[in-house]
Scaffold this active site. Structure first.
Site, mmCIF file in Angstrom:
data_model
loop_
_atom_site.group_PDB
_atom_site.id
_atom_site.type_symbol
_atom_site.label_atom_id
_atom_site.label_comp_id
_atom_site.label_asym_id
_atom_site.label_seq_id
_atom_site.Cartn_x
_atom_site.Cartn_y
_atom_site.Cartn_z
ATOM 1 N N CYS A 5 -7.376 -1.148 1.792
ATOM 2 C CA CYS A 5 -6.830 -0.171 2.747
ATOM 3 C C CYS A 5 -6.897 -0.764 4.166
ATOM 4 O O CYS A 5 -7.980 -1.141 4.632
ATOM 5 C CB CYS A 5 -7.602 1.140 2.667
ATOM 6 S SG CYS A 5 -7.784 1.736 0.971
ATOM 7 N N CYS A 60 -9.470 0.318 6.890
ATOM 8 C CA CYS A 60 -10.861 0.601 6.510
ATOM 9 C C CYS A 60 -11.786 -0.598 6.700
ATOM 10 O O CYS A 60 -11.497 -1.706 6.234
ATOM 11 C CB CYS A 60 -10.903 1.059 5.049
ATOM 12 S SG CYS A 60 -12.579 1.445 4.513
ATOM 13 N N CYS A 118 -16.008 -2.802 -0.805
ATOM 14 C CA CYS A 118 -15.002 -2.169 -1.670
ATOM 15 C C CYS A 118 -13.899 -3.175 -2.010
ATOM 16 O O CYS A 118 -13.459 -3.946 -1.166
ATOM 17 C CB CYS A 118 -14.415 -0.948 -0.973
ATOM 18 S SG CYS A 118 -13.154 -0.104 -1.945
ATOM 19 N N ARG A 156 -9.140 20.237 8.326
ATOM 20 C CA ARG A 156 -10.302 19.755 9.076
ATOM 21 C C ARG A 156 -9.902 18.612 10.005
ATOM 22 O O ARG A 156 -9.330 17.612 9.561
ATOM 23 C CB ARG A 156 -11.366 19.255 8.070
ATOM 24 C CG ARG A 156 -12.750 19.167 8.650
ATOM 25 C CD ARG A 156 -13.760 18.763 7.574
ATOM 26 N NE ARG A 156 -13.888 19.664 6.448
ATOM 27 C CZ ARG A 156 -14.698 20.712 6.396
ATOM 28 N NH1 ARG A 156 -15.478 20.993 7.424
ATOM 29 N NH2 ARG A 156 -14.761 21.467 5.324
ATOM 30 N N CYS A 215 -20.681 16.072 2.433
ATOM 31 C CA CYS A 215 -19.763 15.153 1.754
ATOM 32 C C CYS A 215 -20.444 13.799 1.598
ATOM 33 O O CYS A 215 -21.031 13.286 2.551
ATOM 34 C CB CYS A 215 -18.489 14.983 2.579
ATOM 35 S SG CYS A 215 -17.742 16.555 3.035
ATOM 36 N N CYS A 237 -19.561 17.721 -1.873
ATOM 37 C CA CYS A 237 -18.276 17.044 -2.034
ATOM 38 C C CYS A 237 -18.564 15.558 -2.191
ATOM 39 O O CYS A 237 -19.459 15.036 -1.523
ATOM 40 C CB CYS A 237 -17.421 17.298 -0.795
ATOM 41 S SG CYS A 237 -15.852 16.404 -0.789
ATOM 42 N N CYS A 260 -10.048 17.914 -2.011
ATOM 43 C CA CYS A 260 -9.959 17.600 -0.594
ATOM 44 C C CYS A 260 -9.049 16.376 -0.519
ATOM 45 O O CYS A 260 -9.345 15.356 -1.143
ATOM 46 C CB CYS A 260 -11.344 17.280 -0.045
ATOM 47 S SG CYS A 260 -11.333 16.665 1.656
HETATM 48 S S1 SF4 Z 1 -10.668 3.612 2.223
HETATM 49 FE FE1 SF4 Z 1 -12.139 1.884 2.284
HETATM 50 S S2 SF4 Z 1 -13.781 2.489 0.892
HETATM 51 FE FE2 SF4 Z 1 -12.026 3.796 0.424
HETATM 52 S S3 SF4 Z 1 -10.905 2.747 -1.201
HETATM 53 FE FE3 SF4 Z 1 -9.983 2.040 0.737
HETATM 54 S S4 SF4 Z 1 -11.110 0.149 1.265
HETATM 55 FE FE4 SF4 Z 1 -12.327 1.247 -0.293
#
Ligand code: SF4
Length: 313
Positions: free
Chosen positions: A59, A62, A55, A264, A100, A132, A192
């Site tokens: 974040c 993540c 990605c 949840r 999901c 979802c 959600c």
């Molecule tokens: S949480 Fe992870 S998968 Fe989702 S947008 Fe952020 S970096 Fe990408």
């Protein structure tokens, strides 16, 4: 009056809830939960990563961000719809009511990938499950097509309050997230939208996050509350896992702010004792994710799920 759906929440009024003595907060939230969900039924979702890793967002929590290079994760291609639908069938047999599907994209891809996601949504919906998806940012046309395919709910998390958000994600803004939520809602999709406890946020950030959800009209129908699972190689790897009682407080305040929404207990449940999980339910949570994994993080697993459900009977 506790239990009334209202949209005039402010960070200040939510902060006052979060600061209540714990037993008073749990008691009030539990009364709302019992009034709104008198059968005590536990909503059970299953989550499948249909496209893992790679990605472009950053974040900090993540493992799927391509920017966190030292994370031990091999990105995968988008799964084929038949495999996803077979996994949904298995999840249904294990007792899931919702399936999901998560793709690690910053925005939904048009063309073949999107057609494949639509096929997944149609197939999962045909099984009688609530479908979802979480695909990142959406255009109005993509949202419309997802709705037409039978999508029940679109997941798009705000994670934390607006002031703390830039310390966690630099590649998009809080406003971007709110805009996507509005696009999904305008297409008639249920929402959600959840958050994470343990990102280094303070009580005011938690209050601002819940107040943001509370000010949405209508409220998001589903609110996953996650506890940070620090993953090696991510910028938050060294953060201590949050105190479970902090999650209990957030869940209880969420139940008061969003009385009719499904709340949840999500990532991080595997780190909680059975008793702490039950305290989360007592404080207002009315759903969990089943299974061994939640995307890249470990989840409670079948045995622990069975023990939890048995303890609740
Ligand atoms: S949480 Fe992870 S998968 Fe989702 S947008 Fe952020 S970096 Fe990408």
């Amino acid at each position: 009056v506790d239990g009334m759906v209202r949209h005039d929440w402010t960070a200040g009024t939510v902060l006052a809830l979060l600061r209540l003595p714990l037993l008073e907060l749990i008691g009030r939230a539990n009364a709302v939960r019992r009034a709104r969900f008198p059968d005590d039924a536990l909503r059970r979702a299953a989550l499948l990563s249909v496209k893992t890793g790679g990605c472009s967002e950053d974040c900090a929590y993540c493992a799927q961000s391509a920017r966190h290079e030292s994370v031990d994760l091999t990105p995968t291609r988008l799964m084929d719809p038949d495999s996803v639908i077979a996994a949904a069938e298995e999840a249904k047999a294990r007792g899931a009511d919702r399936f999901c599907m998560s793709a690690a994209w910053s925005r939904a891809r048009d063309g073949k990938p999107f057609e494949a996601v639509l096929a997944m949504v149609r197939g999962v919906t045909a099984l009688g499950l609530e479908a979802c998806v979480t695909l990142g940012a959406l255009t109005p046309d993509q949202a419309r097509r997802l709705a037409e395919a039978g999508l029940h709910t679109y997941n798009h998390n705000l994670d934390t309050g607006p002031d703390h958000y830039p310390k966690i994600v630099s590649t998009r803004t809080y406003q971007d997230r709110l805009a996507t939520l509005a696009v999904a809602r305008a297409a008639g999709l249920r929402l959600c939208c959840g958050g994470i406890v343990g990102l280094g946020e303070n009580l005011a950030d938690r209050a601002a996050f819940l107040a943001t959800l509370g000010a949405l009209d209508p409220h998001p129908e589903n609110v996953p509350v996650n506890l940070l699972v620090p993953i090696p190689g991510t910028p938050l790897a060294a953060r201590p896992p949050p105190d479970p009682l902090e999650a209990v407080r957030v869940i209880a305040a969420a139940r008061l702010v969003l009385p009719a929404s499904d709340i949840r207990l999500s990532a991080g449940r595997a780190t909680l004792s059975r008793e702490a999980q039950i305290l989360c339910l007592l404080a207002g949570a009315n759903g969990v994710f089943l299974g061994e994994r939640l995307l890249t993080a470990p989840n409670a697993g079948e045995e622990a799920d069975a023990a939890l459900l048995a303890a609740l009977t």
